[in-house]
Design an enzyme around this catalytic site. Sequence first.
Site, PDB file in Angstrom:
ATOM      1  N   LYS A 186      13.122  10.117   2.404  1.00 59.78           N
ATOM      2  CA  LYS A 186      12.388  10.253   3.248  1.00 59.78           C
ATOM      3  C   LYS A 186      12.204  11.500   4.149  1.00 59.78           C
ATOM      4  O   LYS A 186      10.967  11.474   5.264  1.00 59.78           O
ATOM      5  CB  LYS A 186      13.184   9.526   3.948  1.00 59.78           C
ATOM      6  CG  LYS A 186      13.691   8.365   3.258  1.00 59.78           C
ATOM      7  CD  LYS A 186      15.293   6.974   3.741  1.00 59.78           C
ATOM      8  CE  LYS A 186      16.374   7.781   4.329  1.00 59.78           C
ATOM      9  NZ  LYS A 186      16.673   8.217   3.319  1.00 59.78           N
ATOM     10  N   ARG A 230      19.871   0.989   9.096  1.00 59.26           N
ATOM     11  CA  ARG A 230      20.728   1.248   7.541  1.00 59.26           C
ATOM     12  C   ARG A 230      21.686  -0.426   7.972  1.00 59.26           C
ATOM     13  O   ARG A 230      22.448  -0.563   6.736  1.00 59.26           O
ATOM     14  CB  ARG A 230      22.378   2.201   7.935  1.00 59.26           C
ATOM     15  CG  ARG A 230      20.696   3.209   6.909  1.00 59.26           C
ATOM     16  CD  ARG A 230      22.027   4.806   7.792  1.00 59.26           C
ATOM     17  NE  ARG A 230      21.809   5.414   6.006  1.00 59.26           N
ATOM     18  CZ  ARG A 230      21.276   6.465   6.015  1.00 59.26           C
ATOM     19  NH1 ARG A 230      20.583   6.577   7.669  1.00 59.26           N
ATOM     20  NH2 ARG A 230      21.180   7.149   5.175  1.00 59.26           N
ATOM     21  N   ARG A 272      20.798  19.512  -3.419  1.00 57.09           N
ATOM     22  CA  ARG A 272      20.201  19.659  -1.884  1.00 57.09           C
ATOM     23  C   ARG A 272      21.235  20.792  -1.419  1.00 57.09           C
ATOM     24  O   ARG A 272      21.391  21.053  -0.340  1.00 57.09           O
ATOM     25  CB  ARG A 272      19.808  18.357  -1.121  1.00 57.09           C
ATOM     26  CG  ARG A 272      19.627  18.782  -0.106  1.00 57.09           C
ATOM     27  CD  ARG A 272      18.827  17.685   0.917  1.00 57.09           C
ATOM     28  NE  ARG A 272      20.244  16.592   1.386  1.00 57.09           N
ATOM     29  CZ  ARG A 272      19.933  15.172   1.698  1.00 57.09           C
ATOM     30  NH1 ARG A 272      19.080  14.678   1.946  1.00 57.09           N
ATOM     31  NH2 ARG A 272      21.344  14.318   2.053  1.00 57.09           N
ATOM     32  N   ARG A 320      25.303  21.309   3.531  1.00 61.39           N
ATOM     33  CA  ARG A 320      25.191  19.880   4.322  1.00 61.39           C
ATOM     34  C   ARG A 320      26.870  18.708   3.718  1.00 61.39           C
ATOM     35  O   ARG A 320      27.363  19.032   2.452  1.00 61.39           O
ATOM     36  CB  ARG A 320      24.527  18.706   3.618  1.00 61.39           C
ATOM     37  CG  ARG A 320      23.883  18.193   5.444  1.00 61.39           C
ATOM     38  CD  ARG A 320      22.340  17.709   4.783  1.00 61.39           C
ATOM     39  NE  ARG A 320      23.014  16.300   5.548  1.00 61.39           N
ATOM     40  CZ  ARG A 320      21.971  15.004   4.788  1.00 61.39           C
ATOM     41  NH1 ARG A 320      21.256  14.634   5.437  1.00 61.39           N
ATOM     42  NH2 ARG A 320      22.532  13.161   4.779  1.00 61.39           N
ATOM     43  N   ARG A 329      28.318   7.313  -0.570  1.00 59.68           N
ATOM     44  CA  ARG A 329      26.099   7.213   0.781  1.00 59.68           C
ATOM     45  C   ARG A 329      25.891   6.217  -0.450  1.00 59.68           C
ATOM     46  O   ARG A 329      25.705   5.190   0.078  1.00 59.68           O
ATOM     47  CB  ARG A 329      25.974   7.859   0.618  1.00 59.68           C
ATOM     48  CG  ARG A 329      27.124   8.969   1.936  1.00 59.68           C
ATOM     49  CD  ARG A 329      26.428  10.683   1.717  1.00 59.68           C
ATOM     50  NE  ARG A 329      25.284  10.895   2.209  1.00 59.68           N
ATOM     51  CZ  ARG A 329      24.528  12.001   1.549  1.00 59.68           C
ATOM     52  NH1 ARG A 329      24.514  12.538   1.236  1.00 59.68           N
ATOM     53  NH2 ARG A 329      23.271  11.465   2.181  1.00 59.68           N
TER      54      ARG A 329
HETATM   55  P1  AMP Z   1      21.030  11.145   7.004  1.00 57.32           P
HETATM   56  O1  AMP Z   1      20.435  12.525   6.757  1.00 57.32           O
HETATM   57  O2  AMP Z   1      19.955   9.984   7.123  1.00 57.32           O
HETATM   58  O3  AMP Z   1      21.083  10.636   5.124  1.00 57.32           O
HETATM   59  O4  AMP Z   1      22.389  10.224   7.451  1.00 57.32           O
HETATM   60  C1  AMP Z   1      23.580  10.839   7.041  1.00 57.32           C
HETATM   61  C2  AMP Z   1      24.834  10.416   7.700  1.00 57.32           C
HETATM   62  O5  AMP Z   1      24.535  10.168   9.128  1.00 57.32           O
HETATM   63  C3  AMP Z   1      24.802   8.966   6.817  1.00 57.32           C
HETATM   64  O6  AMP Z   1      25.369   9.498   5.379  1.00 57.32           O
HETATM   65  C4  AMP Z   1      25.694   8.137   8.089  1.00 57.32           C
HETATM   66  O7  AMP Z   1      26.946   8.473   8.755  1.00 57.32           O
HETATM   67  C5  AMP Z   1      25.340   8.642   9.295  1.00 57.32           C
HETATM   68  N1  AMP Z   1      24.037   7.544   9.793  1.00 57.32           N
HETATM   69  C6  AMP Z   1      22.527   8.248   9.706  1.00 57.32           C
HETATM   70  N2  AMP Z   1      21.403   7.219  10.534  1.00 57.32           N
HETATM   71  C7  AMP Z   1      22.517   6.178  10.525  1.00 57.32           C
HETATM   72  C8  AMP Z   1      22.990   4.877  10.647  1.00 57.32           C
HETATM   73  N3  AMP Z   1      21.552   4.459  11.189  1.00 57.32           N
HETATM   74  N4  AMP Z   1      23.525   3.976  10.669  1.00 57.32           N
HETATM   75  C9  AMP Z   1      25.032   4.460  10.435  1.00 57.32           C
HETATM   76  N5  AMP Z   1      24.882   5.693  10.306  1.00 57.32           N
HETATM   77  C10 AMP Z   1      24.249   6.493   9.816  1.00 57.32           C
END
Ligand code: AMP
Length: 188
Positions: free
Chosen positions: A14, A89, A128, A134, A145
């Site tokens: 993404k 999400r 990654r 990260r 996740r």
């Molecule tokens: P990402 O970088 O999009 O994979 O997000 C990393 C982490 O941030 C996720 O595993 C969630 O803990 C949190 N997070 C990001 N976007 C959201 C969202 N829209 N709703 C809830 N938690 C989020």
Amino acid sequence: MLNIVIFGAPGSGKGTQSEKIVEKYQLNHISTGDVLRAEIKNGTELGKTAKSYIDQGQLIPDELMVNILASVFDSFEDSKGVIFDGFPRTIPQAEALKRMLQERNQGVSVMLDLEVPEDELMDRLIKRGQISGRADDNEETIKKRLAVYHEQTAPLKDFYKKEGIYRHINGLGELERIFADICAAIEE
Ligand code: AMP
């Protein structure tokens, strides 16, 4: 306005594809994960709350996320549209996004579902983690996740199918071919 939801499991590409879409269509980009990581880096209260969820591979509560999203969205000036990356999400987040855009006389134009097989996702995220450092890209948190994705996020496919704006994209293969498929779906 061209408002795009880019959708997919963690590791589906993404972020990478969002950067290319932003460049081609001159859109603003909201990555909720990036917003949260910046808050953590800056040591804010929001960052401290977010970190406790992120480190567990869990989602941040909907109400908090929806407020963050609206404030970032309203900070854009002369926008041609926005790409939503990592949001929504959950079903309540998708409903809140729909309401928020309706209140601004807008809507989601298309939802792009980047689909990648599970074993490939695992491979990509572990790789990654070795580069990005990260904290949530370790095997145990990745598994959580992916489980959270299947339970809480994947049902959004049906939500957007009902809205009539769902587009499937094969997220496995060459970067430029995936991007070409995305552009075709956007321009359709
Ligand atoms: P990402 O970088 O999009 O994979 O997000 C990393 C982490 O941030 C996720 O595993 C969630 O803990 C949190 N997070 C990001 N976007 C959201 C969202 N829209 N709703 C809830 N938690 C989020």
